[in-house]
Design an enzyme around this catalytic site. Structure first.
Site, PDB file in Angstrom:
ATOM      1  N   SER A 162      17.782 -27.898 -57.547  1.00 53.06           N
ATOM      2  CA  SER A 162      16.840 -26.845 -57.182  1.00 53.06           C
ATOM      3  C   SER A 162      15.397 -27.319 -57.315  1.00 53.06           C
ATOM      4  O   SER A 162      14.971 -28.220 -56.612  1.00 53.06           O
ATOM      5  CB  SER A 162      17.108 -25.603 -58.034  1.00 53.06           C
ATOM      6  OG  SER A 162      16.401 -24.493 -57.550  1.00 53.06           O
ATOM      7  N   ASP A 319      11.351 -23.532 -52.557  1.00 52.55           N
ATOM      8  CA  ASP A 319      11.552 -24.675 -53.444  1.00 52.55           C
ATOM      9  C   ASP A 319      12.456 -25.690 -52.727  1.00 52.55           C
ATOM     10  O   ASP A 319      12.894 -25.443 -51.593  1.00 52.55           O
ATOM     11  CB  ASP A 319      12.125 -24.223 -54.784  1.00 52.55           C
ATOM     12  CG  ASP A 319      13.524 -23.646 -54.687  1.00 52.55           C
ATOM     13  OD1 ASP A 319      13.913 -23.228 -53.574  1.00 52.55           O
ATOM     14  OD2 ASP A 319      14.235 -23.603 -55.700  1.00 52.55           O
ATOM     15  N   ASP A 321      15.539 -26.691 -52.599  1.00 51.57           N
ATOM     16  CA  ASP A 321      16.832 -26.331 -51.996  1.00 51.57           C
ATOM     17  C   ASP A 321      16.778 -24.981 -51.303  1.00 51.57           C
ATOM     18  O   ASP A 321      17.797 -24.461 -50.855  1.00 51.57           O
ATOM     19  CB  ASP A 321      17.955 -26.373 -53.031  1.00 51.57           C
ATOM     20  CG  ASP A 321      17.887 -25.249 -54.046  1.00 51.57           C
ATOM     21  OD1 ASP A 321      16.757 -24.827 -54.386  1.00 51.57           O
ATOM     22  OD2 ASP A 321      18.947 -24.795 -54.516  1.00 51.57           O
ATOM     23  N   ASP A 323      16.375 -21.893 -52.139  1.00 57.11           N
ATOM     24  CA  ASP A 323      16.961 -20.630 -52.598  1.00 57.11           C
ATOM     25  C   ASP A 323      15.904 -19.709 -53.218  1.00 57.11           C
ATOM     26  O   ASP A 323      16.193 -18.559 -53.517  1.00 57.11           O
ATOM     27  CB  ASP A 323      18.130 -20.858 -53.556  1.00 57.11           C
ATOM     28  CG  ASP A 323      17.740 -21.526 -54.862  1.00 57.11           C
ATOM     29  OD1 ASP A 323      16.595 -22.018 -54.980  1.00 57.11           O
ATOM     30  OD2 ASP A 323      18.593 -21.573 -55.774  1.00 57.11           O
TER      31      ASP A 323
END
Length: 588
Positions: A162, A319, A321, A323
């Site tokens: 992440s 961010d 990734d 999410d």
């Protein structure tokens, strides 16, 4: 009793013999040479590093594994991933029974080694008799979460860390299909599933003895991406003429969200979308930011600078990734304090995660009025504003533990959020936070408001008038010595402050004992008579201790924009004073 160097080296040599990655073997071999020179006295830092790498194994935390990429059982590497995948496969067979034929979707981001870890997972699970569907490229985490539900998979694996630093990687696990059939279908795993998977991992032998297939898994086509994008259609609520009049600056912070965000906004009619070119292509080194997290100081500097240059209406950041979704706005309203006119902000400012949650939550509550069973949810560390908004509208609200593995399981969920920039706006398709779909909803709201001569700030002012002004902030401290985190929490438990911002503390709740129906979790909640609240808890994903602050003010339904601006300035000053108090109390 401290393990002797010779005993440690026996364990290290055993790991080296059974490692499956030549690079990791070479790394450990060099480290052993440094650590064992003159009994470890010549290079004490190397010996300390070696001991830490073999001080246990990475354990399932927030929905899986996360840690620094390096060799050894207490790091993220191919050997650890192979053993974890074998444990997951064994768990699925054990849970579903003989002949069930589990199905798992595997995805990955663009971090170093992510693709390798994903292929290792596919190879192990295929050899274990699991049907594996591998995403076609490095893609956002929400696409994996979507695919788990769309393809009725029994589990999903997303290789990502992440917003963590470039040195980290992780292994996020979702459960669905026949394993979880209730509200958590397709959500991140929770207890007791994590303990059961961990137990199976413990039973797995050395990495080189785990069977791995050379092929046999299915690489999904781009159709899964198209289907995900098509699922966003109901979220596109701005009229075409409103959408084309909104200028949006976007950044993916060197992650995988750039192309997906551009497509999602383009499909929603937004044609004036300007990406930060330096950050649009995936780069696992994250060269332009110290930490690839929109919440971190400096991470948004390039985007805000571009917004000023091009006269944008809105900044949206994902961010790495994708999410999470961060939002910045131009805030030019004025407020007065102590008779002096004060700019609430002379230009662009980041909206706090709670402010975005309030905006999106208000939309969800308005849609849910008169629909029994609809629930909005937020975590215990998020603002209490959403609960107030829902109660005033007669809509159900649920407070959950921190993390989307809990938020996404709220019965009847129509919207859920946590203050750390996570928003679930379409739980029917994605039972997790989703920075792409949240961006579409934010942009649509901003476009509709602009068409009527208003802004997101005006919408926040409306909420403050109707339900009260909730202003939140956060303190956090990063620790190299992890033992200092529980020590700080223990000190707070033993000697909590008697006042918060001058108001007597009326509630001191140890969250480890459970609180208002929540399961036990590590943390402390303080509540003052004037409704000021503080929650202190360790981070679930980083070596941090976090302190969440909230002050509440009644501005009145007839308050002008100037009145609300003044109230925000005053509330922010109260929050700053509270932060100083908690800094001292926690010894940050």
């Amino acid at each position: 009793m401290t393990e002797s160097l010779d005993e440690l080296l026996v364990r290290v040599e055993h790991w080296i013999r059974h490692d499956i990655d030549d690079t990791d073997v070479d790394e450990l071999t060099r480290l052993v040479g440094y650590a064992s020179a003159d009994g470890g006295t010549r290079h004490p830092s190397a010996l300390a590093d070696l001991r830490d790498r073999f001080d246990g194994t990475l354990e399932f935390g927030t929905a899986g594994l996360r840690g620094t990429m390096a060799a050894g059982p207490n790091r993220m590497n191919s050997a650890v991933v192979v053993r974890t995948a074998a444990g997951l496969g064994a768990y699925l067979h054990d849970t579903l029974g003989p002949g069930a034929g589990p199905r798992v979707v595997v995805g990955y981001d663009a971090r170093h080694r992510s693709a390798t870890f994903a292929r290792n997972t596919a190879a192990v699970l295929t050899a274990a008799g699991v049907e594996v569907l591998l995403l076609p490229a490095a893609l956002p985490t929400p696409v994996l979460a979507y695919a788990v539900r769309r393809l009725d998979a029994d589990a999903g694996v997303m290789v990502t860390a992440s917003h963590n630093p470039a040195a980290d990687n992780g292994y996020k696990v979702y459960l669905g299909g026949r394993v979880v059939t209730d509200e958590g279908q397709g959500a991140q795993l929770v207890s007791p599933h994590d303990e059961r998977i961990a137990a199976h991992v413990t039973d797995v032998g050395p990495a080189d003895e785990v069977p791995r297939a050379d092929d046999g898994w299915t690489v999904l086509g781009r159709e899964i991406v198209q289907e995900y994008l098509a699922s966003l259609a109901p979220l596109r609520t701005a009229a075409p003429d409103a959408a084309v009049n909104l200028t949006i600056v976007t950044t993916s912070l060197h992650g995988v969200g750039g192309p997906m965000l551009a497509r999602a906004l383009g499909d929603a009619g937004f044609t004036r979308v300007i990406p930060v070119e330096e950050q649009v292509a995936p780069n696992p080194d994250f060269p332009s930011v110290a930490f690839p997290n929109p919440e971190e100081a400096g991470a948004m500097d390039l985007a805000l600078g571009l917004a000023i240059d091009c006269g944008a209406d809105l900044v949206i950041a994902n961010d790495p990734d994708a999410d999470r979704c961060a939002v910045a706005v131009l805030d030019i309203t004025q407020g007065t304090h102590q008779g002096v006119e004060t700019a609430r902000s002379s230009g662009w400012r980041m909206l706090h995660g709670d402010e975005v949650g309030i905006l999106l939550g208000s939309e969800a509550v308005a849609r849910s009025v008169g629909r029994p069973g609809s629930t909005v949810a937020s975590s215990v560390v998020s603002s209490r504003a959403l609960a107030r908004i829902a109660a005033d509208a007669g809509v159900d609200h649920t407070t959950t533990l921190t993390g989307f593995k809990w938020i996404s399981r709220a019965p009847g969920l129509v919207f859920g959020y946590e203050e750390a920039l996570g928003y679930c706006v379409d739980p029917e398709h994605v039972r997790d936070k989703d920075g792409i779909s949240a961006a579409v909803v934010v942009a649509s709201l901003a476009a509709r408001l602009k068409a009527s001569g208003r802004t997101l700030i005006d919408a926040l002012d409306d909420v403050a008038r109707a339900h009260g002004l909730f202003v939140t902030g956060q303190l956090s401290a990063r620790f190299s010595d992890l033992s200092e985190i529980p020590a700080a929490v223990s000190r707070l438990r033993a000697e909590p402050p008697r006042e918060l911002g001058g108001s007597p503390v009326r509630v001191v709740a140890d969250l480890a004992d459970g609180y208002e129906g929540l399961p036990p979790t590590d943390g402390v909640l303080l509540l003052a008579e004037d409704d000021t609240r503080v929650v202190v808890r360790p981070s679930g994903t980083e070596p941090k201790l976090k302190c969440y602050l909230e002050v509440v003010t009644d501005v009145g339904v007839d308050a002008t924009a100037l009145d609300v601006g003044t109230a925000r300035v005053e509330a922010r000053e109260r929050l700053n004073s509270l932060a100083k108090e908690m800094n001292a109390a926690l010894g940050f």
